[in-house]
Design an enzyme around this catalytic site. Structure first.
Site, short mmCIF file in Angstrom:
data_model
loop_
_atom_site.label_atom_id
_atom_site.label_comp_id
_atom_site.label_asym_id
_atom_site.label_seq_id
_atom_site.Cartn_x
_atom_site.Cartn_y
_atom_site.Cartn_z
N ASP A 1 34.66 32.00 57.51
CA ASP A 1 35.42 33.14 57.06
C ASP A 1 34.54 34.37 56.97
OD1 ASP A 1 37.81 31.82 56.60
OD2 ASP A 1 37.24 31.57 54.51
N HIS B 1 49.28 36.79 47.33
CA HIS B 1 48.88 37.52 46.22
C HIS B 1 49.91 37.90 45.30
CE1 HIS B 1 45.05 37.94 48.55
NE2 HIS B 1 44.51 37.61 47.50
N HIS C 1 38.39 34.00 59.64
CA HIS C 1 39.47 34.94 58.87
C HIS C 1 38.91 36.05 58.27
CE1 HIS C 1 42.64 35.54 56.22
NE2 HIS C 1 42.00 35.47 55.14
N ARG D 1 42.20 39.58 39.23
CA ARG D 1 41.15 38.54 39.97
C ARG D 1 40.09 39.14 39.74
NH1 ARG D 1 38.96 34.20 42.35
NH2 ARG D 1 38.41 34.56 44.51
N LEU E 1 40.46 41.02 29.80
CA LEU E 1 41.87 41.47 30.17
C LEU E 1 42.39 40.40 31.45
CD1 LEU E 1 43.45 43.89 30.62
CD2 LEU E 1 42.08 44.87 32.38
N GLU F 1 34.35 45.77 55.35
CA GLU F 1 33.93 46.57 53.86
C GLU F 1 32.50 47.09 53.90
OE1 GLU F 1 33.18 43.72 50.11
OE2 GLU F 1 35.00 43.60 50.75
N ARG G 1 36.14 38.50 30.40
CA ARG G 1 37.22 38.59 31.26
C ARG G 1 38.53 38.79 30.29
NH1 ARG G 1 37.02 33.96 35.18
NH2 ARG G 1 36.13 32.70 33.66
#
Length: 764
Positions: free
Chosen positions: A608, A703, A650, A524, A18, A614, A16
């Site tokens: 949630d 965000h 949610h 993220r 980046l 998706e 990770r």
């Protein structure tokens, strides 16, 4: 000779790198030169990782997301960022997250920033992109500096470069016309910029350009089909060869269109559309390349190399040099390197392939097609042995779980009473004011929280010490919420690393990687658990923490759970049974947790389902089947409780308008959704659909580091009240606060609570 190539590589780095470089830059802790140098190092490493391929993607690296990169390449910047000082990278981050790095903003920006671009899911993945914005007058102007710089780097390193760009029709299709104008009317203005780009790449010695048009696997009306013909007949004069890439689904009725577009090659997803390959070959002109995605770019199970060769060898004999092979899509959606996993269960590990291992599989297939199977005899034997071991493993199939599923009654998903009767009982019990305020669940994951978790996992902190540390954080969270004046509290989820991983760690049938990170958006990253077998819940997972939080306050504290559909869609899921079967197993397991929370005196339980949408198939004709089992799985989880227990759910960062009836069918008492970045556009569905239950439209974007104003929140809620009766509205952020800092959370929630008081006063 079969050509082997790749469509895209994970950009975040095996550790990770980046992510950490971006966050350091945004905080002002490192320089732009350091960030760009890290990007160059990652690109160089990733190109080396792809050595041996005949063509390697260039331009797939991004500092945030590839759609935002395309917007900047096309000169399509929102007007709100054009007046800022600073260079392109500053404006790039302003569109992505509302502001650039500390120390780079002028006074007006640092005091409030700008509205970040709307963010949504990339087709049916958990990867997010910044939605392109259009209006009837949108101009386009080529700025290829970023892509050309990466191309020059690759060429200097001897990389056999294949630049990757998003095609013009998909780019328009996934964007939004903010003024309601016809997006397709912009095509005529857009195509000359694409032609200029392609000719510029030809001038740099490029032979092949991969132009991604995944919208071809969706249902297209006549106008959009015509747009493809218009676009590619205009671009056919360019001096490069185009490989038009589709993925994530089936071409079906678009096969003839795709096969006959004037491009040099066509890539199709043979994982999702194997049955469509033979008919497509019959349609494809004899001069065109056919690239087949034969390695699954979306999941982490080993490919059955022998079976794949059984299928490929006749095609190779028929197509000869016209056959290319690749992963089904970009490898962006899988972790980087399985070899990094030193703690992963060895048996499960032997069944897996991450990005680097998928490229190895591709090389084996390519060598077998070129030189015969004997050239890779050892590799094929090892692959077959691993697959056989997985099929025979007793850890995959649990007879007790299968028996529990078989015993589950048909009415398991029904509440005792209709919403109206439940709502009256819940109101009497909870005694909440109008416009009740709450949050979505998580609060900042501080350095102290992460350190305690790390020490506990490493064995340097015993459980009593860890429990004390988490209880201290929960107590702080409750105190802060009471001081703010929130109406329904949460415990803050200090003990949770991730909303899926946390539950997966406590369910049988899951395994976990140490470095299996994939990018969700920007910096993220998520580490999806590996659902390899039948699912069961050995013991309660959340009751201890929730009941402790409730003991600290007289206000209701929500029990916080992740729903079965999200646990499924945000995991790497076994591929040896239907996803619906795994989802029902998850539903039964989480149902046990819901009932345990209720027995412990928790009156509000949030389940949630952030990933419900998706999971939708890309073709609407296939939606009903998915929605039937997905909604039923949620109902099985949620609906065993008494009328007095209030069930919340949610959902975030997805378009819900076209599935609003199914969302209503979930029959949650309260649903909270993301609406802030879309300026409440997601509530348009309520103009024609009478949503029966309560709803909390997210009133500020968590965000972005920008702090919302009371006036803006009031304005958004007044918009919501035009569609939904005020008596059924809640006020909440659009998502959890895990990624924010307390210094941002406190003022933001203060503004939210103040807005609720203003709205209540207006009702008086």
């Amino acid at each position: 000779m079969t050509t082997i190539h790749n469509l895209g590589f994970p950009r975040i780095g095996a550790r990770r790198e980046l992510k950490f470089a971006l966050e350091s830059y945004w905080k002002g802790a490192s320089s732009r030169d350091e960030l760009t140098a890290l990007g160059a190092q990652l690109r160089q490493r990733h190109w080396q990782d792809q050595a041996g391929l005949d063509l390697v993607p260039v331009g797939d690296f991004s500092f945030y997301d590839q759609v935002l990169d395309m917007s900047f390449l096309l000169g399509n910047l929102p007007e709100r960022v054009q007046g800022f000082h600073g260079d392109v990278l500053d404006n790039y981050f302003r569109v992505a997250r509302g502001r650039s790095a500390q120390g780079t903003e002028d006074h007006s920006a640092c005091c409030g920033g700008v509205a970040a671009g709307e963010m949504t899911k990339w087709f049916d993945t958990n990867y997010h992109y910044i939605v392109p914005e259009f209006n009837a007058a949108t101009p386009f102007k080529l700025d290829a500096a970023r892509l050309l710089a990466q191309l020059a780097e690759a060429q200097a390193q001897g990389v056999k470069a294949k630049p990757v760009i998003i095609g013009p029709v998909t780019y328009l299709a996934i964007g939004k016309a903010k003024d309601g104008s016809n997006k397709l009317a912009l095509l005529e203005r857009l195509l000359p910029v694409y032609a200029e780009l392609l000719d510029t790449l030809a001038g740099q010695g490029v032979e092949w350009v991969q132009i991604d048009e995944p919208i071809l696997v969706t249902e297209l009306d006549a106008d959009w089909q015509h747009a493809f013909n218009t676009a590619y007949h205009q671009l056919k004069a360019c001096r490069v060869k185009l490989l038009l890439a589709t993925y994530f689904g089936q071409l079906q009725e678009n096969a003839y269109l795709a096969a006959n577009l004037p491009v040099a090659g066509l890539h199709v997803d043979a994982i999702n559309d194997r049955e469509g390959v033979q008919p497509l070959i019959n349609l494809l002109p004899t001069h065109k390349v056919l690239s087949l995605g034969v390695i699954n770019g979306r999941n982490i199970w080993k490919t059955d190399l022998n079976a794949t060769l059984d299928w490929l060898e006749p095609l190779a004999e028929r197509l000869g040099e016209r056959l290319w092979i690749a992963p089904s899509c970009s490898l962006l959606h899988v972790p980087v390197d399985l070899a990094s996993e030193k703690k992963l269960d060895p048996e499960v590990k032997s069944w897996l392939a991450f990005a680097l291992q998928k490229l190895d599989e591709l090389r084996v297939l390519g060598k077998a097609l070129r030189d015969g199977r004997d050239a890779v005899k050892a590799e094929l034997a090892a692959n077959a042995a691993a697959l056989a071991a997985r099929r025979a493993s007793p850890r995959v199939h649990n007879p007790a779980v299968q028996a529990a599923v078989a015993r589950s009654a048909a009415g398991l998903g029904r509440r005792e009473s209709a919403y109206a009767q439940r709502a009256a009982k819940q109101a009497a019990l909870l005694k909440l004011p109008a416009y009740p305020t709450t949050t979505i669940g998580s609060f900042p994951q501080t350095a102290e929280i992460r350190h305690a978790r790390s020490e506990f996992k490493a064995g340097r902190l015993d459980y009593p010490g860890y429990q004390a540390a988490m209880r201290a954080e929960i107590a702080r969270c409750v105190r802060e919420q009471e001081a703010l004046g929130l109406d329904v509290l949460v415990h803050g989820e200090a003990e949770r690393n991730d909303m899926v991983e946390y539950f997966g760690e406590q369910l049988d049938g899951y395994a976990f990687s140490q470095f299996g990170w994939v990018q969700s958006y920007g910096s993220r990253c998520v580490k999806p658990p590996i659902l390899f077998g039948d699912i069961s819940r050995p013991q309660p997972m959340t009751v201890e923490w929730i009941t402790y939080a409730q003991s600290l306050t007289a206000k209701p504290v929500k029990g916080m759970l992740t729903g079965p559909v999200t646990l499924l869609n945000w995991s790497f899921v076994r591929d040896d049974q239907p996803r619906s079967a795994s989802c029902k197993q998850l539903a039964l397991a989480i149902r046990e947790e819901v009932l345990d929370l209720e027995r412990a005196g928790v009156h509000v339980i949030q389940i949630d389902e952030a990933a419900l949408r998706e999971g939708l198939p890309l073709r609407k004709a296939q939606w009903p089947e998915y929605l039937d089992w997905a909604v039923e799985s949620f109902r099985i989880t949620a609906n065993g409780v008494r009328d007095e227990t209030q069930i919340h759910t949610h959902m975030c960062y997805s378009e819900f308008n076209d599935i609003i009836a199914s969302i209503a069918g979930m029959d949650a008492d309260v649903i909270t959704i993301e609406t802030s970045r879309s300026d409440m556009e997601l509530l348009d569905a309520f103009d024609s659909f009478q949503y029966p239950n309560e709803i909390g439209p997210g009133v500020y974007d968590i965000h972005s580091p920008n702090i919302p104003t009371q006036e803006r929140i009031v304005q958004l809620m007044q918009k919501a009240a035009e569609r939904i009766p005020a008596a059924r509205l809640w006020i909440n952020p659009d998502c959890g606060l895990k990624t924010r800092q307390w210094a941002e959370v406190i003022p933001a929630l203060s503004e939210m609570v103040a807005a609720a008081k203003t709205l209540r006063a207006c009702m008086a």
